[in-house]
Enzyme design. Structure first.
Site, mmCIF file in Angstrom:
data_model
loop_
_atom_site.group_PDB
_atom_site.id
_atom_site.type_symbol
_atom_site.label_atom_id
_atom_site.label_comp_id
_atom_site.label_asym_id
_atom_site.label_seq_id
_atom_site.Cartn_x
_atom_site.Cartn_y
_atom_site.Cartn_z
ATOM 1 N N ASP A 1 -1.107 -10.827 -0.327
ATOM 2 C CA ASP A 1 0.323 -10.891 -0.042
ATOM 3 C C ASP A 1 0.635 -11.721 1.197
ATOM 4 O O ASP A 1 1.687 -12.374 1.263
ATOM 5 C CB ASP A 1 0.930 -9.487 0.064
ATOM 6 C CG ASP A 1 0.169 -8.558 0.995
ATOM 7 O OD1 ASP A 1 -0.708 -9.012 1.737
ATOM 8 O OD2 ASP A 1 0.470 -7.337 0.967
ATOM 9 N N THR B 1 3.159 -3.152 6.553
ATOM 10 C CA THR B 1 2.226 -2.059 6.802
ATOM 11 C C THR B 1 1.167 -2.500 7.796
ATOM 12 O O THR B 1 0.818 -1.784 8.736
ATOM 13 C CB THR B 1 1.567 -1.614 5.481
ATOM 14 O OG1 THR B 1 2.591 -1.242 4.560
ATOM 15 C CG2 THR B 1 0.642 -0.445 5.714
ATOM 16 N N ALA C 1 0.805 -1.214 0.000
ATOM 17 C CA ALA C 1 0.000 0.000 0.000
ATOM 18 C C ALA C 1 0.839 1.264 0.000
ATOM 19 O O ALA C 1 0.314 2.355 -0.258
ATOM 20 C CB ALA C 1 -0.929 -0.008 1.211
ATOM 21 N N THR C 2 2.146 1.144 0.271
ATOM 22 C CA THR C 2 3.011 2.321 0.252
ATOM 23 C C THR C 2 4.093 2.237 -0.825
ATOM 24 O O THR C 2 4.670 3.256 -1.190
ATOM 25 C CB THR C 2 3.688 2.532 1.620
ATOM 26 O OG1 THR C 2 4.431 1.357 1.973
ATOM 27 C CG2 THR C 2 2.642 2.790 2.693
#
Length: 491
Positions: A235, A257, A14-15
């Site tokens: 993931d 995350t 997500a980053t």
């Protein structure tokens, strides 16, 4: 000698996202990062959206680099779960997918509860109740006019590579629309909630060959006929494949995350106690169940570092913060790391201080003190949830495998061993990409018949660090301080 299989393992976070070249042979398992790019939700008019076309562009660029630097036998994509794109006529994307951190699902679980009780929903899906689960996002959509298909993000990217529509099973199991016992979509749920079940695509097994890349993709990356493999596209499903376990009584923490904390089981745990504890039963590779809890994870720390960088604080780097936190007083300030106020982007250090103040804890005033508070609080969440998972599943835990980016954080690993009183084996850090590559290699003919064979190859080719538990800290007392704030709160 047979040449190792070489695949492109696309690992999207997500980053940030990475495209890795993964070589798999009888005694070879090697990753090489060939392309990295930033990722993140984009705020627009009060909403948070993914730049999914930009992600697709970066995936293509990464795959092209893998093909440029050697032979390419396959492509597989794993990513975070839950988020999706909606397709209309002709496979046209109807809008940028929303981020799960968007506030549109505020109050939606209560709305769903009026039609399907929490107990009934859990009995079907076995899923942890999080307000951003796909089921709640879909209820918040309101209208599905013109929608012909829903594709979770890795399936959407796979569709753009191959033209083939489907839903990989491990990711489908995170939506809140999947019957964990029947191993299929629950169309009864969609009907009762007024959702269009017809938009849900057929399910795929992890390890199935989706199809070759489209001609336009082949032209761009420079290689035709390369198959795209449906890996464990959540993931964490890929990361758990790469847990180098040889013990049966192990727990795992996939630390990134988010932190996914739990056990690998053969069947789901759908008891009322598991529901009240808010544990989730998600599909894994080879029919396994990932019985786990989503913990807020290193997001709180990374967002704090971003905030300090935005404020142009000098000499604030993650390695420096962790070095300072190692010397800081232990368990001085602990908070509930799963407080929903930590979910969205923003001034995270100020929120940590607010939670400490509300809990009557000493307020951490410096970046180092805040960092130590976050790490200590995260370890307490690991301790609580591993012990709860073991109790709910009737399992012993003799060792904890900590994989993902958090495995490189020595303070986090050592404190986890201390808190649980069992050894922690840290690594590999790139677990999701390794699991992605292993599942692809098996689909392409590698002699990896089961998870045991895959994990044996991990052990032969990757070192792990062992952290033995140390006595001294009163973890029970620290946990009671957090519990005082958690009493009566349904997570």
């Amino acid at each position: 000698m047979t040449e190792p299989i070489r695949v492109a393992a696309v690992d999207l976070g997500a980053t940030s996202g990475r495209v890795m070249a993964c070589r798999v042979g009888a005694r070879t398992l090697h990753l090489e990062e060939l392309h990295r790019f930033p990722n993140g939700a984009v705020p627009v008019h009060g909403g948070l959206f993914w730049d999914v076309l930009g992600i697709h562009r970066e995936v293509l660029a990464g795959v092209r680099e893998v093909a440029r630097t050697g032979h390419l036998d396959g492509i597989g994509i794993d990513s975070w779960a839950i988020d999706y794109g909606l397709l209309g006529a002709g496979g046209r994307l109807l809008g940028n997918p929303r981020s799960h951190r968007d506030r549109r699902t505020d109050g939606v679980p209560e709305q769903v509860r009026r039609t399907v009780s929490d107990a009934e929903l859990y009995g079907i899906t076995g899923l942890q109740q999080l307000q951003f689960n796909t089921i709640y996002q879909l209820v918040s959509e309101g209208s599905f006019d013109g929608v012909e298909r829903l594709l979770l993000l890795p399936d959407l990217l796979t569709y753009w590579l191959t033209g083939e529509v489907g839903a990989e099973r491990t990711n489908a199991s995170t939506t809140g629309l999947y019957d964990v016992r029947a191993r299929d979509w629950s169309l009864d749920l969609t009907k009762r909630l007024g959702l269009p079940g017809a938009v849900l695509p057929a399910l795929r097994e992890p390890g199935s060959v989706v199809g070759p890349v489209l001609a336009e993709v082949a032209e761009y990356v420079g290689v035709a006929g390369v198959p795209v493999i449906a890996v464990g596209s959540h993931d964490t499903a890929s990361a758990v494949v790469a847990v180098p376990a040889e013990e049966e009584s192990f727990a795992y923490i996939s630390s990134g995350t988010w932190s996914l904390v739990g056990l690998e089981l053969e069947s789901p745990v759908l008891t009322e106690a598991a529901r009240v504890a808010n544990f989730t039963n998600e599909g894994g590779v080879d029919g396994t169940i990932r019985f786990l809890k989503n913990v807020m994870g290193l997001w709180v720390l990374s967002e704090s570092v971003r905030t300090w960088a935005d404020k142009r604080l000098r000499d604030v780097t993650l390695p420096g913060l962790l070095a300072g936190a190692t010397e800081a007083p232990a368990l001085r300030t602990v908070i509930d790391i799963d407080d929903p106020r930590l979910l969205t982007p923003g001034d995270m250090p100020a929120r940590v201080q607010q939670l400490a103040q509300e809990a009557g804890e000493p307020i951490p005033r410096t970046p180092v003190a805040i960092t130590r508070c976050i790490v200590d609080s995260l370890v307490l969440a690991y301790r609580r949830n591993i012990r709860t998972a073991a109790e709910l599943a009737g399992r012993d835990v003799d060792v904890v495998h900590l994989v993902g980016g958090g495995s490189q954080n020595a303070l986090l690993c050592q404190l986890t061993a201390d808190a649980l009183g069992v050894p922690v084996l840290a690594g590999p850090a790139e677990a999701a990409a390794l699991g992605n590559g292993l599942v692809q290699a098996r689909a392409l003919g590698a002699d990896l018949p089961d998870l045991g064979a895959m994990r044996a190859l991990i052990r032969r080719t990757h070192d792990v660090r062992r952290f033995e538990p140390r006595p001294g800290l009163d973890w029970d007392a620290a946990e009671s301080r957090v519990a005082a704030r958690r009493d009566g709160v349904d997570r």
